[in-house]
Design a protein around this motif. Structure first.
Motif, PDB file in Angstrom:
ATOM      1  N   ASP A 116       0.830  -1.212   0.000  1.00  0.00           N
ATOM      2  CA  ASP A 116       0.000   0.000   0.000  1.00  0.00           C
ATOM      3  C   ASP A 116       0.867   1.266   0.000  1.00  0.00           C
ATOM      4  OD1 ASP A 116      -2.512  -1.101  -0.213  1.00  0.00           O
ATOM      5  OD2 ASP A 116      -3.017  -0.938   1.905  1.00  0.00           O
ATOM      6  N   PRO A 117       1.681   1.453  -1.033  1.00  0.00           N
ATOM      7  CA  PRO A 117       2.577   2.619  -1.059  1.00  0.00           C
ATOM      8  C   PRO A 117       1.802   3.928  -1.103  1.00  0.00           C
ATOM      9  CG  PRO A 117       2.463   1.592  -3.231  1.00  0.00           C
ATOM     10  CD  PRO A 117       1.760   0.667  -2.281  1.00  0.00           C
ATOM     11  N   GLU A 118       2.321   4.923  -0.407  1.00  0.00           N
ATOM     12  CA  GLU A 118       1.675   6.232  -0.342  1.00  0.00           C
ATOM     13  C   GLU A 118       2.635   7.330  -0.767  1.00  0.00           C
ATOM     14  OE1 GLU A 118      -1.381   7.015   0.417  1.00  0.00           O
ATOM     15  OE2 GLU A 118      -2.224   5.381   1.620  1.00  0.00           O
ATOM     16  N   LEU A 119       2.195   8.207  -1.657  1.00  0.00           N
ATOM     17  CA  LEU A 119       2.876   9.478  -1.878  1.00  0.00           C
ATOM     18  C   LEU A 119       2.342  10.434  -0.813  1.00  0.00           C
ATOM     19  CD1 LEU A 119       2.788   9.858  -5.767  1.00  0.00           C
ATOM     20  CD2 LEU A 119       4.800   9.451  -4.351  1.00  0.00           C
ATOM     21  N   VAL A 120       3.226  10.982  -0.013  1.00  0.00           N
ATOM     22  CA  VAL A 120       2.786  11.762   1.145  1.00  0.00           C
ATOM     23  C   VAL A 120       2.372  13.169   0.725  1.00  0.00           C
ATOM     24  CG1 VAL A 120       3.464  12.679   3.392  1.00  0.00           C
ATOM     25  CG2 VAL A 120       4.246  10.407   2.685  1.00  0.00           C
ATOM     26  N   ASP A 121       1.140  13.535   1.071  1.00  0.00           N
ATOM     27  CA  ASP A 121       0.630  14.880   0.835  1.00  0.00           C
ATOM     28  C   ASP A 121       0.002  15.381   2.137  1.00  0.00           C
ATOM     29  OD1 ASP A 121      -1.677  13.339   0.961  1.00  0.00           O
ATOM     30  OD2 ASP A 121      -2.218  13.619  -1.146  1.00  0.00           O
ATOM     31  N   VAL A 122      -0.596  16.557   2.105  1.00  0.00           N
ATOM     32  CA  VAL A 122      -1.206  17.118   3.315  1.00  0.00           C
ATOM     33  C   VAL A 122      -2.288  16.192   3.876  1.00  0.00           C
ATOM     34  CG1 VAL A 122      -2.660  19.003   4.186  1.00  0.00           C
ATOM     35  CG2 VAL A 122      -0.580  19.527   2.885  1.00  0.00           C
ATOM     36  N   PRO A 123      -3.191  15.638   3.044  1.00  0.00           N
ATOM     37  CA  PRO A 123      -4.177  14.712   3.605  1.00  0.00           C
ATOM     38  C   PRO A 123      -3.547  13.481   4.262  1.00  0.00           C
ATOM     39  CG  PRO A 123      -4.927  15.487   1.468  1.00  0.00           C
ATOM     40  CD  PRO A 123      -3.519  15.978   1.640  1.00  0.00           C
ATOM     41  N   THR A 124      -2.423  12.987   3.711  1.00  0.00           N
ATOM     42  CA  THR A 124      -1.745  11.851   4.341  1.00  0.00           C
ATOM     43  C   THR A 124      -1.252  12.215   5.731  1.00  0.00           C
ATOM     44  OG1 THR A 124      -0.980  11.082   2.167  1.00  0.00           O
ATOM     45  CG2 THR A 124       0.130  10.175   4.100  1.00  0.00           C
ATOM     46  N   VAL A 125      -0.598  13.381   5.838  1.00  0.00           N
ATOM     47  CA  VAL A 125      -0.091  13.826   7.139  1.00  0.00           C
ATOM     48  C   VAL A 125      -1.249  14.014   8.118  1.00  0.00           C
ATOM     49  CG1 VAL A 125       1.207  15.613   8.355  1.00  0.00           C
ATOM     50  CG2 VAL A 125       1.921  14.911   6.061  1.00  0.00           C
ATOM     51  N   HIS A 126      -2.336  14.592   7.623  1.00  0.00           N
ATOM     52  CA  HIS A 126      -3.518  14.824   8.460  1.00  0.00           C
ATOM     53  C   HIS A 126      -4.061  13.486   8.993  1.00  0.00           C
ATOM     54  CE1 HIS A 126      -7.582  17.190   8.827  1.00  0.00           C
ATOM     55  NE2 HIS A 126      -7.156  16.725   9.971  1.00  0.00           N
ATOM     56  N   LEU A 127      -4.186  12.513   8.090  1.00  0.00           N
ATOM     57  CA  LEU A 127      -4.692  11.201   8.484  1.00  0.00           C
ATOM     58  C   LEU A 127      -3.785  10.544   9.521  1.00  0.00           C
ATOM     59  CD1 LEU A 127      -6.565   8.714   8.041  1.00  0.00           C
ATOM     60  CD2 LEU A 127      -5.019   8.030   6.196  1.00  0.00           C
ATOM     61  N   GLN A 128      -2.485  10.580   9.271  1.00  0.00           N
ATOM     62  CA  GLN A 128      -1.553   9.923  10.190  1.00  0.00           C
ATOM     63  C   GLN A 128      -1.529  10.619  11.547  1.00  0.00           C
ATOM     64  OE1 GLN A 128      -0.199   7.083   9.752  1.00  0.00           O
ATOM     65  NE2 GLN A 128      -0.587   6.793   7.572  1.00  0.00           N
ATOM     66  N   PHE A 129      -1.639  11.941  11.560  1.00  0.00           N
ATOM     67  CA  PHE A 129      -1.694  12.656  12.831  1.00  0.00           C
ATOM     68  C   PHE A 129      -2.955  12.261  13.600  1.00  0.00           C
ATOM     69  CE2 PHE A 129      -2.874  16.415  15.409  1.00  0.00           C
ATOM     70  CZ  PHE A 129      -1.736  16.497  16.205  1.00  0.00           C
ATOM     71  N   GLY A 130      -4.059  12.113  12.886  1.00  0.00           N
ATOM     72  CA  GLY A 130      -5.292  11.678  13.531  1.00  0.00           C
ATOM     73  C   GLY A 130      -5.144  10.307  14.170  1.00  0.00           C
ATOM     74  N   ARG A 131      -4.375   9.429  13.511  1.00  0.00           N
ATOM     75  CA  ARG A 131      -4.137   8.105  14.087  1.00  0.00           C
ATOM     76  C   ARG A 131      -3.279   8.201  15.352  1.00  0.00           C
ATOM     77  NH1 ARG A 131      -2.970   4.834   8.393  1.00  0.00           N
ATOM     78  NH2 ARG A 131      -5.173   4.565   7.811  1.00  0.00           N
ATOM     79  N   VAL A 132      -2.298   9.105  15.333  1.00  0.00           N
ATOM     80  CA  VAL A 132      -1.465   9.301  16.527  1.00  0.00           C
ATOM     81  C   VAL A 132      -2.340   9.740  17.701  1.00  0.00           C
ATOM     82  CG1 VAL A 132       0.310  10.769  17.563  1.00  0.00           C
ATOM     83  CG2 VAL A 132       0.664   9.813  15.277  1.00  0.00           C
ATOM     84  N   VAL A 133      -3.180  10.722  17.450  1.00  0.00           N
ATOM     85  CA  VAL A 133      -4.067  11.222  18.512  1.00  0.00           C
ATOM     86  C   VAL A 133      -5.018  10.113  18.964  1.00  0.00           C
ATOM     87  CG1 VAL A 133      -5.882  12.897  19.051  1.00  0.00           C
ATOM     88  CG2 VAL A 133      -3.872  13.614  17.729  1.00  0.00           C
ATOM     89  N   GLY A 134      -5.539   9.348  18.007  1.00  0.00           N
ATOM     90  CA  GLY A 134      -6.456   8.263  18.342  1.00  0.00           C
ATOM     91  C   GLY A 134      -5.819   7.201  19.213  1.00  0.00           C
ATOM     92  N   ASN A 135      -4.519   6.987  19.029  1.00  0.00           N
ATOM     93  CA  ASN A 135      -3.815   5.994  19.847  1.00  0.00           C
ATOM     94  C   ASN A 135      -3.505   6.501  21.250  1.00  0.00           C
ATOM     95  OD1 ASN A 135      -3.753   4.050  17.834  1.00  0.00           O
ATOM     96  ND2 ASN A 135      -1.778   4.697  17.035  1.00  0.00           N
ATOM     97  N   MET A 136      -3.774   7.794  21.507  1.00  0.00           N
ATOM     98  CA  MET A 136      -3.460   8.375  22.808  1.00  0.00           C
ATOM     99  C   MET A 136      -4.703   8.734  23.613  1.00  0.00           C
ATOM    100  SD  MET A 136      -0.152  10.815  22.035  1.00  0.00           S
ATOM    101  CE  MET A 136      -0.040  11.244  23.784  1.00  0.00           C
ATOM    102  N   THR A 137      -5.855   8.193  23.219  1.00  0.00           N
ATOM    103  CA  THR A 137      -7.084   8.566  23.919  1.00  0.00           C
ATOM    104  C   THR A 137      -7.122   8.077  25.366  1.00  0.00           C
ATOM    105  OG1 THR A 137      -8.153   6.615  22.944  1.00  0.00           O
ATOM    106  CG2 THR A 137      -8.492   8.740  21.829  1.00  0.00           C
ATOM    107  N   ALA A 138      -6.234   7.146  25.709  1.00  0.00           N
ATOM    108  CA  ALA A 138      -6.182   6.699  27.105  1.00  0.00           C
ATOM    109  C   ALA A 138      -5.595   7.767  28.014  1.00  0.00           C
ATOM    110  CB  ALA A 138      -5.356   5.411  27.214  1.00  0.00           C
ATOM    111  N   VAL A 139      -4.817   8.690  27.465  1.00  0.00           N
ATOM    112  CA  VAL A 139      -4.207   9.734  28.296  1.00  0.00           C
ATOM    113  C   VAL A 139      -4.719  11.128  27.972  1.00  0.00           C
ATOM    114  CG1 VAL A 139      -2.100   8.407  28.719  1.00  0.00           C
ATOM    115  CG2 VAL A 139      -2.193   9.954  26.752  1.00  0.00           C
TER     116      VAL A 139
END
Length: 282
Positions: A116-139
């Protein structure tokens, strides 16, 4: 042995054995499979090393050659022949670029397999940041999650922002919120700072990937594609105005993006590709 700050040895082998390189940004607790899940099922007779991303605070002006240099230097210093390079998601950008640079340094170009190769653009960064935040909902509190999501949405909507600049801005917003949340959860200051810095390194990783052109390396790659419409070639093909991506071959699987590297059928296919490539290179 390579420096553990540069390459993580997933599978060891004799010092004169070939090496397969894997480019990814694995973190403890992510819900996606990783190369540590895939490697035991590949039947390799050589080493497999996985990238360790440099610890960096994201900026819009990271030197790409400097960023890549430790990975390339360690491979050259080892004296090993790179048999193949594997890449996952945004890591596939680094796989394509490293493949081209290593091909210029050894008699036989390494095989390239990307997931699943990705060319990184603003939406990619936005999506990945959302995943980071989602993984931290315990804190993070619901208010902090909302604050970070709103800031990311606002920054993403600004016209003319580059992925690297956007990644740096996201980290600037995240750093004080994440630090406060982790210390509130009982982590000591040093460990909290280490975890926050990991997010900065990930944002840097994405920002650097956005400035690299992996397409020459991808032109001879086999692409492993999931069924997730928002990932990899599926997303690029559905994006209006996106330039077509040239590849050598594609194998599709009816599994989610997060399960690609831990699906037995995928492992069997990749094992076959690597075995065939090894025979062809002899």
């Amino acid at each position: 042995m390579p420096s553990p700050a540069v390459w993580n040895v997933v599978l060891d082998a004799a010092p004169d054995a070939d090496v397969v390189l894997a480019t990814d940004f694995p973190v403890t607790g992510r819900n996606e499979g990783g190369f540590a899940d895939l490697t035991p099922h590949l039947g390799l007779d050589c080493a497999l090393w996985q990238t360790v991303a440099p610890v960096r605070v994201p900026t819009s002006g990271v030197d790409q050659d400097e960023y890549l240099a430790p990975w390339l230097t360690e491979v050259t210093r080892s004296g090993r022949t790179v048999r193949a390079i594997l890449g996952y998601c945004a890591g596939s950008v680094f796989a394509g670029v490293l493949a081209e640079r290593i091909a210029a340094r050894q008699p036989t170009a390494p095989q390239v397999v990307v997931f699943d190769p990705e060319l990184v653009d603003v939406p990619t960064v936005h999506l990945q940041f959302g995943r980071v935040v989602g993984n931290m909902t315990a804190v993070l509190t619901p208010a902090e999650v909302s604050e970070l999501a709103d800031a990311a949405q606002r920054l993403a909507a600004r016209p003319g922002s580059t992925p690297a600049a956007f990644a740096a801005e996201l980290y600037a917003v995240f750093e004080p919120v994440g630090s406060t949340a982790l210390r509130r959860a009982g982590l000591d200051e040093d460990y909290a700072a280490e975890l926050v810095a990991l997010v900065g390194s990930f944002m840097t990783y994405l920002g650097v990937a956005a400035g690299l052109d992996p397409r020459p390396g991808w032109s001879r790659a086999t692409v492993i594609t999931s069924a997730t419409p928002t990932s990899g070639l599926n997303r690029m093909r559905a994006t209006a105005g996106a330039a077509p991506i040239g590849i050598a071959d594609e194998v599709r699987f009816a599994v989610e993006h997060r399960d690609l590297l831990r699906t037995p059928e995928v492992a069997a296919t990749v094992a076959g590709l690597l075995a065939a490539g090894s025979r062809a290179g002899r």
